[in-house]
Design a protein around this motif. Sequence first.
Motif, mmCIF file in Angstrom:
data_model
loop_
_atom_site.group_PDB
_atom_site.id
_atom_site.type_symbol
_atom_site.label_atom_id
_atom_site.label_comp_id
_atom_site.label_asym_id
_atom_site.label_seq_id
_atom_site.Cartn_x
_atom_site.Cartn_y
_atom_site.Cartn_z
ATOM 1 N N PHE A 149 47.870 32.597 36.076
ATOM 2 C CA PHE A 149 49.107 31.561 36.178
ATOM 3 C C PHE A 149 48.720 30.076 36.507
ATOM 4 O O PHE A 149 49.320 29.358 36.026
ATOM 5 C CB PHE A 149 49.967 31.918 37.501
ATOM 6 N N ASN A 150 47.542 30.023 37.204
ATOM 7 C CA ASN A 150 47.179 28.691 37.685
ATOM 8 C C ASN A 150 46.375 27.865 36.421
ATOM 9 O O ASN A 150 45.240 28.345 35.841
ATOM 10 C CB ASN A 150 46.266 28.520 38.595
ATOM 11 N N ASN A 151 47.025 26.582 35.983
ATOM 12 C CA ASN A 151 46.288 26.169 34.731
ATOM 13 C C ASN A 151 44.987 25.773 34.923
ATOM 14 O O ASN A 151 44.138 25.910 33.964
ATOM 15 C CB ASN A 151 47.325 25.067 34.349
ATOM 16 N N ALA A 152 44.431 25.351 36.065
ATOM 17 C CA ALA A 152 43.073 24.844 36.136
ATOM 18 C C ALA A 152 42.269 26.126 36.055
ATOM 19 O O ALA A 152 41.017 25.886 35.580
ATOM 20 C CB ALA A 152 42.715 24.013 37.330
ATOM 21 N N TRP A 153 42.655 27.259 36.731
ATOM 22 C CA TRP A 153 41.732 28.371 36.675
ATOM 23 C C TRP A 153 41.933 29.121 35.247
ATOM 24 O O TRP A 153 40.804 29.544 34.807
ATOM 25 C CB TRP A 153 42.343 29.236 37.845
ATOM 26 N N HIS A 154 42.898 29.014 34.652
ATOM 27 C CA HIS A 154 43.238 29.347 33.275
ATOM 28 C C HIS A 154 42.194 28.655 32.364
ATOM 29 O O HIS A 154 41.416 29.328 31.416
ATOM 30 C CB HIS A 154 44.583 29.099 32.717
ATOM 31 N N LYS A 155 41.832 27.362 32.712
ATOM 32 C CA LYS A 155 41.012 26.432 31.927
ATOM 33 C C LYS A 155 39.662 26.956 31.929
ATOM 34 O O LYS A 155 38.760 27.333 31.105
ATOM 35 C CB LYS A 155 41.213 25.124 32.061
ATOM 36 N N LYS A 156 39.255 27.322 33.256
ATOM 37 C CA LYS A 156 37.875 27.435 33.640
ATOM 38 C C LYS A 156 37.402 28.967 32.816
ATOM 39 O O LYS A 156 36.622 29.318 32.723
ATOM 40 C CB LYS A 156 38.049 27.847 35.051
ATOM 41 N N LEU A 157 38.858 30.024 32.996
ATOM 42 C CA LEU A 157 38.402 31.235 32.322
ATOM 43 C C LEU A 157 38.604 31.249 30.865
ATOM 44 O O LEU A 157 37.812 32.174 30.327
ATOM 45 C CB LEU A 157 39.539 32.234 32.871
ATOM 46 N N THR A 158 39.237 30.505 30.242
ATOM 47 C CA THR A 158 39.480 30.597 28.905
ATOM 48 C C THR A 158 38.959 29.190 28.077
ATOM 49 O O THR A 158 38.858 29.425 26.820
ATOM 50 C CB THR A 158 40.932 30.914 28.401
ATOM 51 N N ASP A 191 42.108 37.104 40.854
ATOM 52 C CA ASP A 191 42.589 37.973 42.025
ATOM 53 C C ASP A 191 43.275 37.287 43.126
ATOM 54 O O ASP A 191 43.641 37.804 44.214
ATOM 55 C CB ASP A 191 41.658 39.074 42.186
ATOM 56 N N GLN A 192 43.340 35.930 43.002
ATOM 57 C CA GLN A 192 43.700 35.121 43.880
ATOM 58 C C GLN A 192 45.301 35.504 44.591
ATOM 59 O O GLN A 192 46.199 35.165 43.550
ATOM 60 C CB GLN A 192 43.716 33.613 44.011
ATOM 61 N N GLU A 193 45.551 36.143 45.720
ATOM 62 C CA GLU A 193 46.764 36.447 45.809
ATOM 63 C C GLU A 193 47.880 35.858 45.777
ATOM 64 O O GLU A 193 49.178 35.798 45.211
ATOM 65 C CB GLU A 193 46.918 36.956 47.321
ATOM 66 N N GLU A 194 47.768 34.208 46.161
ATOM 67 C CA GLU A 194 48.912 33.258 45.993
ATOM 68 C C GLU A 194 49.162 32.914 44.457
ATOM 69 O O GLU A 194 50.421 32.875 44.261
ATOM 70 C CB GLU A 194 48.377 31.859 46.705
ATOM 71 N N HIS A 195 48.054 33.225 43.584
ATOM 72 C CA HIS A 195 48.639 32.800 42.182
ATOM 73 C C HIS A 195 49.174 34.206 41.515
ATOM 74 O O HIS A 195 49.921 33.955 40.707
ATOM 75 C CB HIS A 195 47.188 32.526 41.321
ATOM 76 N N LEU A 196 49.002 35.348 41.979
ATOM 77 C CA LEU A 196 49.508 36.587 41.628
ATOM 78 C C LEU A 196 50.944 36.693 42.114
ATOM 79 O O LEU A 196 51.991 36.954 41.400
ATOM 80 C CB LEU A 196 48.960 37.708 42.323
ATOM 81 N N HIS A 197 51.293 36.064 43.125
ATOM 82 C CA HIS A 197 52.534 35.922 43.609
ATOM 83 C C HIS A 197 53.293 34.957 42.872
ATOM 84 O O HIS A 197 54.683 35.055 42.411
ATOM 85 C CB HIS A 197 52.830 35.492 45.264
ATOM 86 N N GLU A 198 52.739 33.789 42.692
ATOM 87 C CA GLU A 198 53.397 32.725 41.830
ATOM 88 C C GLU A 198 53.542 33.141 40.349
ATOM 89 O O GLU A 198 54.827 32.952 39.717
ATOM 90 C CB GLU A 198 52.381 31.447 41.549
ATOM 91 N N LEU A 199 52.819 34.160 39.935
ATOM 92 C CA LEU A 199 53.096 34.562 38.422
ATOM 93 C C LEU A 199 54.238 35.569 38.512
ATOM 94 O O LEU A 199 55.180 35.435 37.718
ATOM 95 C CB LEU A 199 51.830 35.463 38.210
ATOM 96 N N GLY A 200 54.497 36.451 39.460
ATOM 97 C CA GLY A 200 55.629 37.330 39.713
ATOM 98 C C GLY A 200 56.689 36.461 40.034
ATOM 99 O O GLY A 200 57.832 36.795 39.307
ATOM 100 N N LYS A 201 56.708 35.704 40.810
ATOM 101 C CA LYS A 201 57.909 34.724 40.927
ATOM 102 C C LYS A 201 58.388 34.094 39.765
ATOM 103 O O LYS A 201 59.531 33.910 39.751
ATOM 104 C CB LYS A 201 57.713 33.752 42.156
ATOM 105 N N TYR A 202 57.553 33.427 39.147
ATOM 106 C CA TYR A 202 57.824 33.020 37.820
ATOM 107 C C TYR A 202 58.761 33.759 36.866
ATOM 108 O O TYR A 202 59.459 33.402 36.253
ATOM 109 C CB TYR A 202 56.543 32.279 37.182
ATOM 110 N N PHE A 203 58.030 34.907 36.569
ATOM 111 C CA PHE A 203 58.761 35.944 35.896
ATOM 112 C C PHE A 203 59.729 37.000 36.343
ATOM 113 O O PHE A 203 60.480 37.590 35.473
ATOM 114 C CB PHE A 203 57.641 36.663 34.992
ATOM 115 N N LYS A 204 60.045 36.843 37.358
ATOM 116 C CA LYS A 204 60.818 37.894 38.135
ATOM 117 C C LYS A 204 62.362 38.069 37.550
ATOM 118 O O LYS A 204 62.861 39.180 37.685
ATOM 119 C CB LYS A 204 60.874 37.953 39.771
#
Length: 262
Positions: A149-158, A191-204
């Motif tokens: 969900f987090n763009n900075a982490w997304h860039k690090k991963l992909t 697996d950072q909890e805050e980003h998992l919740h952010e993803l959930g809230k974004y799509f809920k």
Amino acid sequence: MIKDGLLVPQDVKHLNAEASQELRIHSIESFGTHDGPGIRMVVFVQGCQFRCLYCANPDTMDVKGGHFVEIEELVNRAVKQKPYFRKNGGVTVSGGEPLLQRSVLKKFFNRLHEEDIHTVLDSNGRLIDQQAKELLDVTDLLMLDVKHFNNAWHKKLTGLSNTNTFKVAEYRESTGKPMWLRYVLVPGWSDQEEHLHELGKYFKDYRHIERLEILPYHRLGVHKWEALGMEYKLKNVAPPDAQKLEDVALIFKNYFKDVRVN
Ligand code: SF4
């Protein structure tokens, strides 16, 4: 052309030639059971601009690799397999990244529909333009891989931004057609909890997300990285254990009606 280690658009233009009747593919799996509903023929297309650190098929990344196959040949093969698809199976196109070959895939999916075969697109949402929308419109089920969900982490991963992935989700939702979200769970990385919740809230409030699938990180592709002479940077990362998977599933269950570990 390589910029910052990544392919720039002109490198992938050739993959989307409108007149083409051929797909550049990596391989085909005849009886897949992990890539969409039921039993499916899975076509892995060649070429991807992401560079996911955990990619299990790094040999699909090269946009000039793989080999060409005529759409009609793939349709014939799917028609032969049709009895095995039964009620809810069909054809899945995965990769690599299918959106890079959106023009020819639209023709492929239209042909499959003429044969009454269900179509699934497994995509990282790399791009969204008119042709991508037209492909999504003939896709029965979109499986959208949200890497982070987090763009900075997304860039690090992909290696690239997640902006277009969210645009693809938004477009899909606007069409009222079904989608599944897929989330690769990498301990210490996604697996950072805050980003998992952010993803959930974004799509809920999305009404057309039927399911969220958690894909546990695994190391099955490591030998391919080594064979390609590429450095595998997650060497010290272990797959998530059962407790971690349960914890993450519980978080997602706050936001999605159907959460599964695939
Ligand atoms: S999007 Fe898929 S094919 Fe592309 S690098 Fe990531 S895991 Fe590999």
